[in-house]
Each structure stands twice: as C-alpha cells, then as structure tokens.
Design a protein around this motif. Structure first.
Motif, PDB file in Angstrom:
ATOM      1  N   PHE A   1       7.723  -7.580   8.667  1.00  0.00           N
ATOM      2  CA  PHE A   1       6.777  -6.490   8.914  1.00  0.00           C
ATOM      3  C   PHE A   1       5.335  -6.979   8.888  1.00  0.00           C
ATOM      4  O   PHE A   1       4.450  -6.384   9.522  1.00  0.00           O
ATOM      5  CB  PHE A   1       6.980  -5.403   7.865  1.00  0.00           C
ATOM      6  N   ASP A   2       5.081  -8.067   8.178  1.00  0.00           N
ATOM      7  CA  ASP A   2       3.715  -8.588   8.061  1.00  0.00           C
ATOM      8  C   ASP A   2       3.255  -9.298   9.318  1.00  0.00           C
ATOM      9  O   ASP A   2       2.047  -9.558   9.471  1.00  0.00           O
ATOM     10  CB  ASP A   2       3.623  -9.549   6.870  1.00  0.00           C
ATOM     11  N   ASP A   3       4.183  -9.640  10.204  1.00  0.00           N
ATOM     12  CA  ASP A   3       3.816 -10.253  11.486  1.00  0.00           C
ATOM     13  C   ASP A   3       3.246  -9.162  12.381  1.00  0.00           C
ATOM     14  O   ASP A   3       3.980  -8.292  12.852  1.00  0.00           O
ATOM     15  CB  ASP A   3       5.041 -10.898  12.129  1.00  0.00           C
ATOM     16  N   VAL A   4       1.947  -9.196  12.620  1.00  0.00           N
ATOM     17  CA  VAL A   4       1.272  -8.112  13.326  1.00  0.00           C
ATOM     18  C   VAL A   4       1.825  -7.894  14.724  1.00  0.00           C
ATOM     19  O   VAL A   4       2.053  -6.755  15.150  1.00  0.00           O
ATOM     20  CB  VAL A   4      -0.248  -8.383  13.393  1.00  0.00           C
ATOM     21  N   ALA A   5       2.080  -8.983  15.440  1.00  0.00           N
ATOM     22  CA  ALA A   5       2.568  -8.848  16.816  1.00  0.00           C
ATOM     23  C   ALA A   5       3.942  -8.174  16.840  1.00  0.00           C
ATOM     24  O   ALA A   5       4.187  -7.274  17.657  1.00  0.00           O
ATOM     25  CB  ALA A   5       2.635 -10.225  17.483  1.00  0.00           C
ATOM     26  N   ILE A   6       4.821  -8.598  15.945  1.00  0.00           N
ATOM     27  CA  ILE A   6       6.157  -8.002  15.899  1.00  0.00           C
ATOM     28  C   ILE A   6       6.080  -6.560  15.427  1.00  0.00           C
ATOM     29  O   ILE A   6       6.733  -5.670  15.990  1.00  0.00           O
ATOM     30  CB  ILE A   6       7.078  -8.822  14.979  1.00  0.00           C
ATOM     31  N   ARG A   7       5.264  -6.327  14.391  1.00  0.00           N
ATOM     32  CA  ARG A   7       5.144  -4.966  13.874  1.00  0.00           C
ATOM     33  C   ARG A   7       4.671  -3.999  14.956  1.00  0.00           C
ATOM     34  O   ARG A   7       5.214  -2.911  15.118  1.00  0.00           O
ATOM     35  CB  ARG A   7       4.175  -4.937  12.688  1.00  0.00           C
ATOM     36  N   ARG A   8       3.666  -4.393  15.688  1.00  0.00           N
ATOM     37  CA  ARG A   8       3.141  -3.526  16.738  1.00  0.00           C
ATOM     38  C   ARG A   8       4.164  -3.335  17.859  1.00  0.00           C
ATOM     39  O   ARG A   8       4.345  -2.223  18.375  1.00  0.00           O
ATOM     40  CB  ARG A   8       1.835  -4.101  17.299  1.00  0.00           C
ATOM     41  N   ALA A   9       4.857  -4.395  18.218  1.00  0.00           N
ATOM     42  CA  ALA A   9       5.839  -4.305  19.306  1.00  0.00           C
ATOM     43  C   ALA A   9       6.970  -3.345  18.940  1.00  0.00           C
ATOM     44  O   ALA A   9       7.421  -2.545  19.771  1.00  0.00           O
ATOM     45  CB  ALA A   9       6.396  -5.689  19.625  1.00  0.00           C
ATOM     46  N   VAL A  10       7.406  -3.414  17.688  1.00  0.00           N
ATOM     47  CA  VAL A  10       8.502  -2.545  17.252  1.00  0.00           C
ATOM     48  C   VAL A  10       8.041  -1.100  17.160  1.00  0.00           C
ATOM     49  O   VAL A  10       8.690  -0.183  17.689  1.00  0.00           O
ATOM     50  CB  VAL A  10       9.067  -3.018  15.895  1.00  0.00           C
ATOM     51  N   LEU A  11       6.923  -0.874  16.486  1.00  0.00           N
ATOM     52  CA  LEU A  11       6.481   0.503  16.255  1.00  0.00           C
ATOM     53  C   LEU A  11       6.046   1.203  17.537  1.00  0.00           C
ATOM     54  O   LEU A  11       6.102   2.429  17.636  1.00  0.00           O
ATOM     55  CB  LEU A  11       5.362   0.522  15.220  1.00  0.00           C
ATOM     56  N   GLN A  12       5.629   0.444  18.534  1.00  0.00           N
ATOM     57  CA  GLN A  12       5.338   1.059  19.838  1.00  0.00           C
ATOM     58  C   GLN A  12       6.601   1.617  20.471  1.00  0.00           C
ATOM     59  O   GLN A  12       6.548   2.564  21.256  1.00  0.00           O
ATOM     60  CB  GLN A  12       4.671   0.043  20.770  1.00  0.00           C
ATOM     61  N   ARG A  13       7.751   1.039  20.114  1.00  0.00           N
ATOM     62  CA  ARG A  13       9.035   1.576  20.588  1.00  0.00           C
ATOM     63  C   ARG A  13       9.451   2.798  19.768  1.00  0.00           C
ATOM     64  O   ARG A  13      10.047   3.731  20.303  1.00  0.00           O
ATOM     65  CB  ARG A  13      10.129   0.506  20.444  1.00  0.00           C
ATOM     66  N   VAL A  14       9.158   2.761  18.470  1.00  0.00           N
ATOM     67  CA  VAL A  14       9.655   3.786  17.560  1.00  0.00           C
ATOM     68  C   VAL A  14       8.862   5.084  17.668  1.00  0.00           C
ATOM     69  O   VAL A  14       9.438   6.181  17.709  1.00  0.00           O
ATOM     70  CB  VAL A  14       9.601   3.280  16.102  1.00  0.00           C
TER      71      VAL A  14
END
Length: 447
Positions: free
Chosen positions: A373-386
């Motif tokens: 979750f601390d990886d900003v790029a991954i966090r943003r990519a996932v939450l943009q889907r959610v």
C-alpha cells in the motif's frame, strides 16, 4: 426491539466520541487500547432496516463527525442507498442464476422456478421484478400460491411493486390446476383432490412438497436450516434411484439449507450456489454507501446524495448505477471462479465458496501486513479501479484519498487486490503469480 437498538447505538457512541481528555461524558475514564480513532459501520438486517435513519441522525445530534457513514441502507432523504429500493442483494443473486443458465445453455424464459419469500419482501419482490422465468410457486407469510402453468407475471409484478402478499393475487388468473392456500385454511382440497389439513403446516413445508418441484429454486426468505440432513430426502422424486426435484439452487436467503443438505444435493448433481457467494450485493452496496459518506463534506453530501421532495440528484443516480455495475461485476467474477475451480478439482461448489473466501482473506492479510500500500504508483492504480468513477468525477480522485481515512483506503486496496488475484488464479496459484498479477494488472509500463 427499537429501544434495545437505541441503547446499543448510544453505548457505541459513548465509546467512540470521548472528549479531548479521553474522559467519558459521564466523567468515567476510558481505557483506549487501540490508540487511534475507530470507524464503525452498522448495516441493516432482518427487521432493522427502519432503524438506520434514527442511528445516523442520533449520531449527528451527538456531534459524531462520521455520522453519515455510521449506518447503511438509510433512506435516500439522508443519503442512503436502500438495498430493497434498488434490489442490491437481488442483483448478485440473479447474476448467479444467469451464470448457471448460460453455462448449461438454457434460456431464462424456458425454466420453471420455486421461490420462497414473496412479493412483500426485499429479496422476494426484487426477484420477481428482475427475473423472466416461469415462476410456478411462491411461498410467503400469507401462504402458498402455485400454478404449474406459471403464475401470471403481470400480477406478480403488481404485487411486488405494492409490496403485497400472495393472498392479494387475483385468483381468477390461476389455471384450473392452480391454487392458493392460506395459512389460515383448514381441511381444504387442492384441484387434484389432495387434502390439506393445515394451511400453516402446508406453507411451512411446501418447499418439501412434490408440487414445489421446478427447474430452479431461489430461496428469498424462510427459516434458517429449513432444509437439513433430516429432510433433504424430500427434495428428491420418489423414483429409483431418487432424482433431485430441482436442477439448480441459488441461495438468496441466508442459511436456508444446512451445509450437510447442500452436500447431499450436490452429490446428486444439483448445481448449487451458496448464500455466502450469491447474496453479497447488499454488503457491497453498504460498503460503497460508506465510501460516499466518507468522501463528501456535509454540504456536498446534502446536495449530491440526499433525495429531497422526490428530486433525485444527478450524482446520486450515477453513483447508484456505478454500485450496481460493481455488484454485478463482482458476482460474475466469483461465479466464474467457483465454476472453474469445480471443473478443475471436482470439489463441491458450496465448499469452494468457503475455500475461496478463506483464500481471499489469507491474501488480504498478507497484503495488509506488507508495504504494498505504501507504493504510491500501485496504490493509486488500484484505488482508481476501486473508487466509483462518478465519485472521482465529482470531487476528484486525490480529494477522495485526502478525505477518506487511511484505514478505510487500505482496506479497500487490500480487499480488491486479494479478491481479483484469487478470482483470476484460483486456489492453487503459486506465489510468483502474485507479482506477475500486480505487474500486469496495475502497472502497465511493467515497472
């Protein structure tokens, strides 16, 4: 019942709204073992749907900052998304029905159906309105209505929209073989001469009666464990060998069948999908209702989520559409995962529901305890889907992230990744597949 709920809610708020000195409003010191604000959400269940509005408004009167998200299934006038109004639970149940029929190559209009839970209930009314099958029997609080040629759909829809019970069905629309038996009836005869001594007993056990036989059985109401190891044999025709009276069972109501009964039915060839998989739509709707409440300021919430004088804000309509789309997508993904795992392993579907849930929880825990979750790029990519698109468009993606408490965002993140991973790779996915999944699914540049 309401008084008990009010006292319970008040006690919860006593614990989560201490003053700055961490002292209870009655001057009793609170011991905080968490050391962080708690987010609690109360959802409606049997006979409590009407309490959700009171709890939210009471929390607001107590000064609770997150009063909008304390309860779900609230009336639209205070920004809620009622499960019954939009058929949220039924959306997922029906997705499973259509999934089964698609796999076996049968059209919905070709199958007969038994339904417990009538047009006066949430699941029952929405099942009537969303389906296009030949419903031959409905069991509700008033009694049993049955027609082997199919109950008149227009009349069923009329009752569903009015939330009327089956005793209000226009009996002139029944065929000569059709009947209605009230729970108050005594010593009556069915059109074929079958004697019914007690209408109440007939209603309570009609799902075990030979006349309830159909292609599909969708329990939308009824007592828990109405079908157990002791009576499951009555769901079989009296043939040699016994054959199931239903080809498909998709459980809308919770716990209608015991685990042992499910096993007997599946071993006999019934395609059965368990309640814990099929009826997740209501829970999904509640979680997204919470998300909107957390992401919108009070003034925004009032303007965009509250239906006043029957005027539905455009955002509210768009958000409900997003919620429905997410419910149906989730149901389709889990249906396919269970079907695929059954084909691969031969394990019974009701067992796979539990195993897939356990696997998702295991992966969820792994993600929660990791630094992913601390990886900003991954966090943003996932939450943009959610996060539903309509909410992102209204206030902006970054604004949503700023306003929603971090624990809730983390929970959205980990649960989404875990479920999508398991739905794609199944129960026996190797650990290396997780890293490939994250790279391919959420990092398009492969970094």
């Amino acid at each position: 019942r309401l008084a008990a709920f009010q006292q319970y809610t008040s006690a919860l708020l006593d614990l989560i709204i201490p003053n700055e000195d961490n002292v209870h409003r009655d001057k009793k010191v609170l011991i905080d073992r968490i050391g962080a604000p708690e987010l609690l959400f109360l959802g409606p269940d049997e006979n409590t749907a009407d309490y959700m509005e009171w709890a939210a408004l009471y929390a607001r009167s107590r000064g609770y900052q997150q009063w909008k998200s304390l309860t779900t299934g609230k009336p639209p006038s205070i920004g809620g998304i009622p499960h019954d109004t939009y058929g949220m639970t039924t959306r997922s149940v029906h997705k499973y029905v259509m999934g089964v029929l698609g796999k076996v190559g049968v059209g919905e209009g070709e199958i007969t159906k038994l339904q417990t839970g009538g047009p006066d209930g949430d699941l029952g009314s929405n099942e009537i309105l969303i389906s296009h099958d030949i419903t031959t029997s409905i069991v509700d609080g008033s009694g049993v209505i049955h027609d082997p040629l199919g109950l008149n759909r227009d009349e069923l829809a009329r009752l569903a929209k009015q939330r009327g019970t089956c005793d209000l069905f226009d009996k002139s629309l029944l065929s000569k073989e059709g009947f209605y038996v009230s729970i108050d009836d005594r010593d009556v005869s069915l059109p074929d001469g079958t004697a019914v001594e007690s209408g109440l007993h007939f209603r309570n056990e009609f799902h075990l009666h030979a006349k309830s036989s159909a292609d599909l059985f969708v329990p939308c109401g009824g007592r828990p464990e109405s079908v157990t190891l002791q009576n499951v044999n009555k769901l079989f025709h009296n043939t040699s060998p016994p054959t199931p009276r239903f080809r498909f069972i998709v459980e809308g109501a919770n716990l209608f069948l015991s685990q042992e009964a499910r096993a007997v039915l599946e071993r006999a060839g019934v395609i059965l999908y368990k309640d814990a998989s099929a009826n997740k739509g209501g829970v999904t709707s509640s979680s997204l209702e919470v998300l909107a409440a957390l992401a919108l300021l009070d003034a925004e919430f009032e303007e965009h989520m509250c239906v006043k004088d029957s005027i539905v804000p455009p955002f509210y309509s768009a958000y409900v559409r997003d919620v429905i789309e997410i419910i149906e997508q989730n149901a389709a993904l889990e249906f396919e995962c269970i079907w695929r795992e059954h084909e691969r392993s031969g394990e019974m579907r009701h067992v796979l529901t539990d195993e897939i849930s356990d696997k998702i929880n295991h992966v969820n825990d792994f993600i929660t305890n990791s630094t992913l979750f601390d990886d900003v790029a991954i966090r943003r990519a996932v939450l943009q889907r959610v996060i539903p698109r309509s909410l992102q468009e209204l206030v902006g993606f970054d604004t949503v992230l700023e306003r929603v408490p971090a624990p809730y965002s983390r929970a959205l993140f980990s649960s989404y990744v875990a479920s999508r991973y398991v739905y794609r790779y199944g129960l026996d996915a190797p650990e290396v597949a997780f890293f490939s999944f994250m790279r391919d699914e959420f990092l398009k540049d492969g970094k």
